[in-house]
Design a protein around this motif. Sequence first.
Motif, PDB file in Angstrom:
ATOM      1  N   ARG A 110      13.449  75.535  42.212  1.00 48.72           N
ATOM      2  CA  ARG A 110      14.436  74.737  42.938  1.00 48.72           C
ATOM      3  C   ARG A 110      15.703  74.539  42.106  1.00 48.72           C
ATOM      4  N   VAL A 111      16.848  74.606  42.778  1.00 46.66           N
ATOM      5  CA  VAL A 111      18.136  74.262  42.172  1.00 46.66           C
ATOM      6  C   VAL A 111      18.760  73.181  43.042  1.00 46.66           C
ATOM      7  N   ALA A 112      19.247  72.107  42.413  1.00 51.20           N
ATOM      8  CA  ALA A 112      19.706  70.943  43.161  1.00 51.20           C
ATOM      9  C   ALA A 112      21.219  70.786  43.172  1.00 51.20           C
ATOM     10  N   SER A 113      21.956  71.661  42.472  1.00 51.57           N
ATOM     11  CA  SER A 113      23.411  71.529  42.407  1.00 51.57           C
ATOM     12  C   SER A 113      24.010  72.877  42.039  1.00 51.57           C
ATOM     13  N   ASN A 114      25.320  72.952  42.164  1.00 54.15           N
ATOM     14  CA  ASN A 114      26.008  74.181  41.778  1.00 54.15           C
ATOM     15  C   ASN A 114      25.871  74.450  40.290  1.00 54.15           C
ATOM     16  N   ALA A 115      25.836  73.405  39.494  1.00 53.01           N
ATOM     17  CA  ALA A 115      25.694  73.588  38.048  1.00 53.01           C
ATOM     18  C   ALA A 115      24.342  74.210  37.717  1.00 53.01           C
ATOM     19  N   GLU A 116      23.275  73.689  38.316  1.00 47.77           N
ATOM     20  CA  GLU A 116      21.952  74.272  38.081  1.00 47.77           C
ATOM     21  C   GLU A 116      21.892  75.710  38.583  1.00 47.77           C
ATOM     22  N   LEU A 117      22.531  75.976  39.702  1.00 49.57           N
ATOM     23  CA  LEU A 117      22.550  77.332  40.242  1.00 49.57           C
ATOM     24  C   LEU A 117      23.276  78.284  39.297  1.00 49.57           C
ATOM     25  N   ASP A 118      24.434  77.862  38.781  1.00 48.86           N
ATOM     26  CA  ASP A 118      25.192  78.725  37.863  1.00 48.86           C
ATOM     27  C   ASP A 118      24.395  79.028  36.601  1.00 48.86           C
ATOM     28  N   ALA A 119      23.689  78.031  36.101  1.00 51.50           N
ATOM     29  CA  ALA A 119      22.883  78.246  34.897  1.00 51.50           C
ATOM     30  C   ALA A 119      21.763  79.249  35.163  1.00 51.50           C
ATOM     31  N   LYS A 124      28.843  74.554  51.098  1.00 53.47           N
ATOM     32  CA  LYS A 124      30.259  74.860  51.201  1.00 53.47           C
ATOM     33  C   LYS A 124      30.622  76.053  50.321  1.00 53.47           C
ATOM     34  N   ARG A 125      30.034  76.157  49.167  1.00 50.58           N
ATOM     35  CA  ARG A 125      30.328  77.258  48.234  1.00 50.58           C
ATOM     36  C   ARG A 125      30.103  78.618  48.881  1.00 50.58           C
ATOM     37  N   PHE A 126      29.089  78.713  49.744  1.00 50.68           N
ATOM     38  CA  PHE A 126      28.761  79.988  50.373  1.00 50.68           C
ATOM     39  C   PHE A 126      29.202  80.056  51.831  1.00 50.68           C
ATOM     40  N   GLY A 127      29.979  79.054  52.272  1.00 50.19           N
ATOM     41  CA  GLY A 127      30.485  79.077  53.637  1.00 50.19           C
ATOM     42  C   GLY A 127      29.408  78.904  54.687  1.00 50.19           C
ATOM     43  N   LEU A 128      28.359  78.147  54.362  1.00 44.11           N
ATOM     44  CA  LEU A 128      27.240  77.952  55.280  1.00 44.11           C
ATOM     45  C   LEU A 128      27.386  76.629  56.020  1.00 44.11           C
ATOM     46  N   TYR A 129      26.987  76.630  57.282  1.00 45.78           N
ATOM     47  CA  TYR A 129      26.904  75.385  58.042  1.00 45.78           C
ATOM     48  C   TYR A 129      25.552  74.728  57.852  1.00 45.78           C
ATOM     49  N   GLY A 130      24.546  75.507  57.527  1.00 44.87           N
ATOM     50  CA  GLY A 130      23.199  74.986  57.343  1.00 44.87           C
ATOM     51  C   GLY A 130      22.237  76.124  57.075  1.00 44.87           C
ATOM     52  N   ASP A 187      17.054  73.313  48.275  1.00 42.08           N
ATOM     53  CA  ASP A 187      16.504  72.478  49.334  1.00 42.08           C
ATOM     54  C   ASP A 187      17.580  71.496  49.777  1.00 42.08           C
ATOM     55  N   VAL A 188      18.088  71.679  51.018  1.00 44.37           N
ATOM     56  CA  VAL A 188      19.178  70.828  51.510  1.00 44.37           C
ATOM     57  C   VAL A 188      18.669  69.853  52.573  1.00 44.37           C
ATOM     58  N   THR A 189      17.399  69.494  52.476  1.00 41.45           N
ATOM     59  CA  THR A 189      16.813  68.591  53.462  1.00 41.45           C
ATOM     60  C   THR A 189      17.561  67.268  53.537  1.00 41.45           C
ATOM     61  N   ALA A 190      17.895  66.693  52.382  1.00 44.02           N
ATOM     62  CA  ALA A 190      18.554  65.381  52.353  1.00 44.02           C
ATOM     63  C   ALA A 190      20.024  65.458  52.718  1.00 44.02           C
ATOM     64  N   ASN A 191      20.635  66.643  52.628  1.00 42.75           N
ATOM     65  CA  ASN A 191      22.047  66.836  52.943  1.00 42.75           C
ATOM     66  C   ASN A 191      22.948  65.887  52.153  1.00 42.75           C
ATOM     67  N   ASN A 192      22.634  65.712  50.861  1.00 41.70           N
ATOM     68  CA  ASN A 192      23.457  64.841  50.017  1.00 41.70           C
ATOM     69  C   ASN A 192      24.703  65.609  49.553  1.00 41.70           C
ATOM     70  N   PRO A 193      25.646  64.929  48.888  1.00 43.07           N
ATOM     71  CA  PRO A 193      26.892  65.606  48.501  1.00 43.07           C
ATOM     72  C   PRO A 193      26.687  66.863  47.657  1.00 43.07           C
ATOM     73  N   ALA A 194      25.736  66.844  46.726  1.00 38.33           N
ATOM     74  CA  ALA A 194      25.498  68.029  45.909  1.00 38.33           C
ATOM     75  C   ALA A 194      25.006  69.199  46.755  1.00 38.33           C
ATOM     76  N   GLN A 195      24.149  68.893  47.728  1.00 39.68           N
ATOM     77  CA  GLN A 195      23.646  69.954  48.599  1.00 39.68           C
ATOM     78  C   GLN A 195      24.739  70.452  49.532  1.00 39.68           C
ATOM     79  N   GLN A 196      25.570  69.553  50.025  1.00 39.80           N
ATOM     80  CA  GLN A 196      26.687  69.971  50.862  1.00 39.80           C
ATOM     81  C   GLN A 196      27.645  70.870  50.080  1.00 39.80           C
TER      82      GLN A 196
END
Length: 578
Positions: free
Chosen positions: A463-472, A535-541, A522-531
């Motif tokens: 699991r990755v919870a933010s763009n920073a974790e994803l980049d790493a 947004k980074r990949f141009g996804l609506y969901g 996991d964007v279940t909670a739809n919090n700002p980090a997940q949004q």
Amino acid sequence: MSLPRLIRLFPLLLLMLLSAGSWALNPDDLLPPERAFAARLEQQGQQLLLHLDVARGYYLYRERIQLTPQPAGSVSLPVLPAGEAKTDPYFGRQQVFHHGITLALPISAPLPAGFALKTVVQGCADAGLCYPPLTRTLKVGDGMNSNPWLDSAPSHSTAPTLARGKLAATLAAFFAAGLAMAFTACMYPLLPIVSSLIAGHGHRLSKRRGFGLSLAYVQGLALTYTAVGVAAGLTGSLLTVWLQQPAVILTAAALMVLFALAMFDVISIQLPAALQSRLASTSNRLSGGHVATVFAMGALSALLIGPCVAPPLAVALGYIGQSGDALLGGAALYAMALGLGLPLLLVGTFGGHVLPRAGQWMNAVKAAFGCVMLGVAIWMAGPFLPTALTMLLWSALALGIAWQLLRVGGQGLAAWLRRLLAVLFTVAGLLQIVGAATGAPSPRLPWAGIWHGTQLPKAVFTRVASNAELDAALARARAAGQPVLLDFYADWCVSCVEMEETTFRDPAVRQRMDHMLLLQADVTANNPAQQAMLKRFGLYGPPGIMLYDAAGRQTQQVIGYQDAGEFVRSLDAANPGQ
């Protein structure tokens, strides 16, 4: 290959394209959330009316509509109407709204200044993508044009189709449709009439003069249809809201059946005789050989030939109205009219001998449009019919097409293609019958009731919870020379769960995934980090899957559900040679 043969093959190719099993879902094909699920709040007497409008091809979950008056106690909350039953093999029986609903909230006390209604809704696209919960605080008078969901959804460009690089494909499709309509039997007799009109009073014209006059005629025809397209685009949002009513949709489906019968010459759809006579009388008073009068005749011909092209034109206007884009509407109908007028340009420039002779192929063109009309009718009525009945209707259409293709006979390449298409349509029709008999959940998956395949345990993701974790994580994979699969997932996403339970467990898929770093957002909670990740990949969901090669380059983007076969092809395209 000769022009007549190409024209004879056109309806077959059209049917092949329209009957293709599934198409790759492009992000540009999806509506932004503020257009997929529009809203409007108005006061009418002693009640507030909340209009929740759902675009065609999308649906809202009944149980995930939440309304909160601010301040509380000013209005009474409504009882939600029953939705359409939607049975999912993983989430069970759900109630959804494929069409807009209006909720009445009685006013129990004078509305205080600053009153607002907090709304939370959640829905999905039929194509397989689900949107996160959308929250908005509406005030009385807020309407669909104010983008009521925009501040709670991932930020995306909402530029119309014309600005998204799809204009060329859209115009090409409309041009091809117009060209096909030009070769229907009801249009062909106009060609010698047009030729004499352009020639004027017996004057011999040069090819340049003939082309100029025929171009003026086609422009008169084209600009008339362009005005119709602009009107459809300007009223698209209003038309969409009205056309989402079940009674209207079922009526439109019935009209599509009538249009199809007209294409099969079972019934006749034409202007009243008195109006036809008046139009013909007006056209006879126009003298040929002059640009202005030829242009006027072109505009008048748009009315004369209207009944002949009414069925396909109705579909085109429905598509444009759904887009709500006046510029797209005008451009698309202009392109269609140019296709419609191309044979007229050839006649005016070179004479009628350049066109193929009238013959049986005209009936094939009309039959192709008739089959398309029947398909549109089934697609429109499908949400209101039992799944088994819908599958039987698709089966009847496919088998009917197969039977007609086999009846034609003949030799050569065209006959071989007809037989091949007949086999494909027969298989498709029989699959729909099997699906109806075994309780398949959808016409898209007719084999689901009898075939489950050999499945492996669930795939294990990091699991990755933010763009920073994803980049790493991406940096580590790039350093190790390892391809990456990034999966956007949510517990409320039906297609996400379906892919986990089916696609990701397929042996062929797992064989390829075993060589990849599997990441999951996991964007279940739809919090700002997940949004922010969406947004980074141009996804609506979700679902959305990003595929990277061993060098860390993103090579593929999979939007929406894909079965194992489709996903294997996506994985192979992302990492050729792996």
